[in-house]
Design an enzyme around this catalytic site. Structure first.
Site, PDB file in Angstrom:
ATOM      1  N   ASP A 133       0.695  -1.159  -0.034  1.00  0.00           N
ATOM      2  CA  ASP A 133       0.109  -0.036   0.039  1.00  0.00           C
ATOM      3  C   ASP A 133       0.787   1.278   0.024  1.00  0.00           C
ATOM      4  O   ASP A 133       0.422   2.199  -0.562  1.00  0.00           O
ATOM      5  CB  ASP A 133      -1.000   0.000   1.178  1.00  0.00           C
ATOM      6  CG  ASP A 133      -0.234  -0.497   2.544  1.00  0.00           C
ATOM      7  OD1 ASP A 133       0.806  -0.343   2.624  1.00  0.00           O
ATOM      8  OD2 ASP A 133      -1.221  -0.311   3.675  1.00  0.00           O
ATOM      9  N   ASP A 160       5.060   1.550  13.121  1.00  0.00           N
ATOM     10  CA  ASP A 160       4.444   0.088  13.227  1.00  0.00           C
ATOM     11  C   ASP A 160       5.238  -0.774  13.714  1.00  0.00           C
ATOM     12  O   ASP A 160       4.778  -1.729  14.487  1.00  0.00           O
ATOM     13  CB  ASP A 160       4.167  -0.312  11.560  1.00  0.00           C
ATOM     14  CG  ASP A 160       3.033   0.471  11.172  1.00  0.00           C
ATOM     15  OD1 ASP A 160       2.141   0.937  11.715  1.00  0.00           O
ATOM     16  OD2 ASP A 160       3.158   0.638   9.877  1.00  0.00           O
TER      17      ASP A 160
END
Length: 874
Positions: free
Chosen positions: A72, A489
């Site tokens: 993405d 993340d």
């Protein structure tokens, strides 16, 4: 009235006072030879393996071993079966078109298998400046051509795991269809993707919006047209397919059919309602269309769904959803793959089930019965598993938890995954399969075993994919540590080997980290700032990152983001500047206690001087600040020429006290026409700055070892612009000249977060990217060292007696045998004013200053250069 003394007298008067400061300045180097045209860089990644969402894996149906994956924010990859790893295909995406690193769809040609296509674009929001594009390649993704589209594409938007939106007609591969977002409709190309036109006859542009009442614009975007399935049996090769089935984001009318090659369309009757069609597979042998359904766009939501089968011949729909769940709750489905060797065999994946884990289901009878990959087998919660996991290639995948197998009513560690929108069975080997998760790819070579006695052996399959968003990187000059990083993340890593994926950092564990620093004089002291949900803190290591301790937290709610952190050159003090309602903080006890710094603005960016432990620097909103008391107080600089908006990156120079460089600014909508954007340098702790005019816009600045024979100053690296060309640049002469060291095939989209060299190895540079991990550049090309300065003739001074031997309190001049080159008095190498020149210059006004400066450590040549410059200025 101002009286002006002679230049020499004025220089003498100031010499002793200024000597300490001047002694810290490097001698000016002679101009270097022009750098080689090719700096010889090779580019790779610091190994993490994955680290982000992989929405789709696509096998080519006719070329064995050919597969692709899309991400993405990190581009697209081709699988190299011979090397058993993924190869990036979109590293050519540059600064100006950074949105093209978001890939919403991918298609591989089943006939001309060298052809591959990607639909690229970052976001569909109003604030995103770019429309989307279709890229096409005729050489398996090695080179690309691009067609811009008149609408935006959301490679990192809700629903990005649905698809594939981009499809190729198997009977005429020059024809492609693309389903667009935001009501832009269905589009078609008949020339291998070179040009596109809207299919005006298609009646439904989609109605589903993930969250129409959301305050976030990205949740208010219409998902649009989702995918098109071609029925190959309805056409003939080179003539095209007649029957097409196109799905839309409309929970009342999700599927439309055309039996005249797209000339007319009708809704498919009997289709399930209340759901979005996520993935599909066409079983040509039985004339079925399989569809997975979810009530949410994904990848983070989806609480209900199913698996349905549509008969293309009869129009009949059949719900073949698994009839049970281990927990008895509902969830959406997404990932779907058909075994092309046995069309009654399918695997489907739950799209999201956060607790305790996601599920895979497999059927070998067309959906009449299903076997889950794991199941509760009794009221006590006993678990029956049909799989094992090998995470040795990416040990961080446990996200800070200890490895733990599935047990009753507990989350396993690691999980099978989440955001599982793609499952792909190799069309040439039913045992070989892969699936993507929100963090990696798992892969197996014994899928058909699927039993407790012979479990499916899943292993990490993301080798070559690097998809992390890096926020900060440092290379402490200590044995056994190559790199320390902070990232979104995953938090960050200590790499002891750049080719090996490391353990995740724990105690404290940060889901997101934004800053890392080390103490220049005690480099085993390392600090990092990060957060995990509402927990915001600093981690401190005093053994090179082997072990860590957590700082205390600030009062609840005052620090919302971790911001930046700096550690004093000797490791004795920390300055932490989190975001939120708090001002920056200082600590002298490794963060056990914090003291507010009232003289520094909230969220200022902070850095430590690399020589003086008492000195810290900071910048905020165009202002620069310096502390000379260990960070307790900061004073603003009178300089007012720094960028008032945009990201600022400041870095102090190793080995050079009070040397600070700042890069930053913006050309965005929030910048005024006169706002600066570039690189600045200070050699006086920020009291004054000089714009480095040899660069245009600059966003990062970092330091590394210089080439042998160059000035005693680090090599500089920057993600910047020179003469309108964006790139990664290097300077070996303190910013006088710059050379681009990357090329157009290696750009990695946005590289404005951080850059650093390595003080242990000339040429090595590490670049932080937003989706392509940590890029590492190395070179064997060593530029030619600059020639020494040519001797300058000078008039001989009258000879005078040499000064007497220095007493105990007189340090005396520097070693007369110094090899530093200096202008000669006659044809010898003895410089006027040196002790061996009979003190001829040492007794003049300039000579006294020269001797004082030599005593404080400047080379003879450097002193004479300063003298000449001062005399020349008069």
């Amino acid at each position: 009235m101002v009286h002006r003394s002679s230049p020499a007298a004025a220089f003498v008067a100031a010499a002793v006072v200024a000597a300490a400061t001047l002694a810290s300045l490097p001698a000016a180097a002679a101009p270097a030879d022009p750098p080689p045209e090719d700096p010889g860089y090779a580019w790779s990644n610091a190994t993490i393996h994955g680290g982000g969402y992989v929405p789709a894996i696509v096998f080519n149906p006719t070329e064995p071993g050919l597969a692709y994956a899309r991400t993405d924010i990190g581009g697209a990859y081709r699988f190299d079966a011979g090397q058993d790893r993924w190869v990036p295909m979109l590293d050519h995406v540059g600064w100006e078109d950074w949105g093209h690193s978001g890939v919403l769809s991918l298609a591989t040609d089943p006939v001309e298998t060298n052809r591959v296509y990607v639909a690229v674009g970052g976001y569909t929001t109003d604030s995103h400046p770019f429309n989307g594009a279709i890229k096409r390649s005729a050489d398996h993704g090695r080179t690309w051509e691009t067609t811009d589209l008149p609408f935006k594409i959301g490679g990192n938007m809700p629903g990005r795991g649905i698809g594939e939106r981009l499809q190729i007609d198997p009977n005429d591969t020059s024809t492609l269809y693309y389903g667009a977002e935001q009501g832009a409709g269905l589009w078609r190309s008949t020339d291998h993707g070179a040009t596109w036109a809207k299919v005006e006859q298609f009646p439904n542009v989609g109605t589903f919006v993930p969250n129409p009442d959301s305050e976030w614009e990205f949740e208010r975007s219409n998902l649009g047209v989702l995918w098109t399935a071609f029925v190959a049996s309805s056409g003939t090769p080179r003539q095209g397919s007649s029957t097409l089935l196109t799905a839309v984001a409309d929970t009342e009318n999700m599927l439309y059919r055309s039996d005249d090659a797209g000339a007319t369309w009708t809704p498919v009757e009997g289709a399930p309602t209340g759901y979005l069609p996520h993935q599909f597979a066409v079983d040509e042998s039985n004339s079925y269309l399989y569809v997975t359904l979810s009530d949410g766009a994904g990848p983070y939501d989806g609480s209900d769904g199913g698996v349905w089968r549509y008969s293309i011949d009869t129009g009949e729909w059949l719900d073949i959803s698994p009839t049970f769940s281990p927990l008895g709750n509902s969830f959406g489905y997404s990932g779907l793959s058909l075994d092309r060797n046995d069309p009654d065999t399918l695997v489907v994946a739950t799209q999201i089930q956060w607790w305790p884990d996601n599920l895979l289901y497999r059927t070998t009878d067309g959906g009449q019965t299903w076997d889950p990959i794991w199941d509760y087998t009794g009221p006590d919660g006993s678990i029956l598993t049909r799989y094992t996991q090998d995470i040795s290639a990416s040990p961080w995948i446990t996200f800070g938890a200890d490895p733990a197998p599935p047990t009753a009513w507990n989350e396993p560690s690691p999980k099978l995954g989440w955001m599982m929108t793609s499952f792909a069975i190799d069309p040439f080997d039913p045992d070989h399969a892969m699936y993507g998760t929100g963090a990696t790819i798992y892969r197996t070579n014994n899928l058909t075993d699927w039993s407790p006695e012979s479990p499916v052996e899943w292993r990490i399959g993301a080798q070559g994919i690097e998809e992390t968003a890096i926020q900060d990187i440092v290379t402490p000059p200590i044995d056994g540590v190559e790199l320390v990083s902070a990232m979104y993340d995953l938090g960050g890593f200590v790499h002891t080997d750049l080719d090996v994926s490391p353990e995740i950092l724990r105690e404290p564990y940060f889901g997101n980290a934004t800053a890392v620093d080390y103490a220049e004089l005690e480099p085993s002291v390392i600090v990092r700032a990060g957060k995990d949900d509402a927990y915001v803190a600093v981690g401190i290591s005093r053994d090179g990152g082997a072990t860590w301790a957590a700082s205390s937290e600030l009062p609840e709610g005052t620090a919302t983001e971790p911001g930046t952190v700096a550690v004093a050159a000797d490791g004795t003090a920390l300055v932490w500047s989190p975001e939120g309602s708090t001002v920056p903080q200082v600590s002298s006890d490794d963060g056990a206690t914090w003291t507010p710094i009232e003289t520094l603005p909230s969220a200022a960016r902070v850095a430590a001087d690399r020589v003086d432990p008492d000195v810290f620097h900071a910048a905020a909103a165009g202002e620069f600040f310096t502390s000379r008391d260990g960070g307790r107080t900061f004073a603003p600089s009178p300089f007012d020429g720094l960028p008032p908006v945009g990201n600022l990156r400041l870095a102090a120079v190793p080995g050079h006290a009070d040397h600070v460089w700042i890069a930053g600014g913006t050309d965005g909508d929030d910048a005024g026409p006169e706002d600066p954007y570039g690189l600045w340098r200070s050699t006086d702790g920020g009291a004054t700055f000089e714009n480095v005019s040899s660069l245009g816009a600059a966003d990062t600045i970092g330091f590394g070892a210089n080439a042998p024979g160059f000035a005693d100053y680090p090599a500089l690296y920057s993600s910047a612009e020179v003469d309108g060309v964006r790139g990664i640049y290097r300077s070996l002469d303190e910013g006088e000249t710059w050379q681009r060291i990357n090329d157009d095939e290696n750009q990695w989209a946005w590289t404005g977060a951080e850059i650093t060299g390595d003080l242990r190895e000339f040429g090595r540079v590490l670049v932080a990217t937003n989706g392509r991990g940590i890029v590492v550049g190395t070179t064997d090309v060593v530029p030619t060292a600059p020639a020494p300065p040519s001797p300058e003739p000078s008039e001989p001074e009258p000879s005078v007696p040499a000064p007497s031997e220095p007493g105990p309190s007189d340090p005396g001049p520097s070693d007369p045998t110094s090899s530093d080159p200096a202008p000669s008095e006659t044809s010898t190498s003895t410089a006027p004013g040196s002790p061996s020149a009979s003190g001829s210059l040492a007794t003049t006004g300039a000579g006294v200053a020269t001797a004082a400066l030599i005593a404080l450590g400047l080379t003879t040549a450097g002193v004479l250069l300063l003298v000449r410059r001062r005399l020349a200025r008069g």
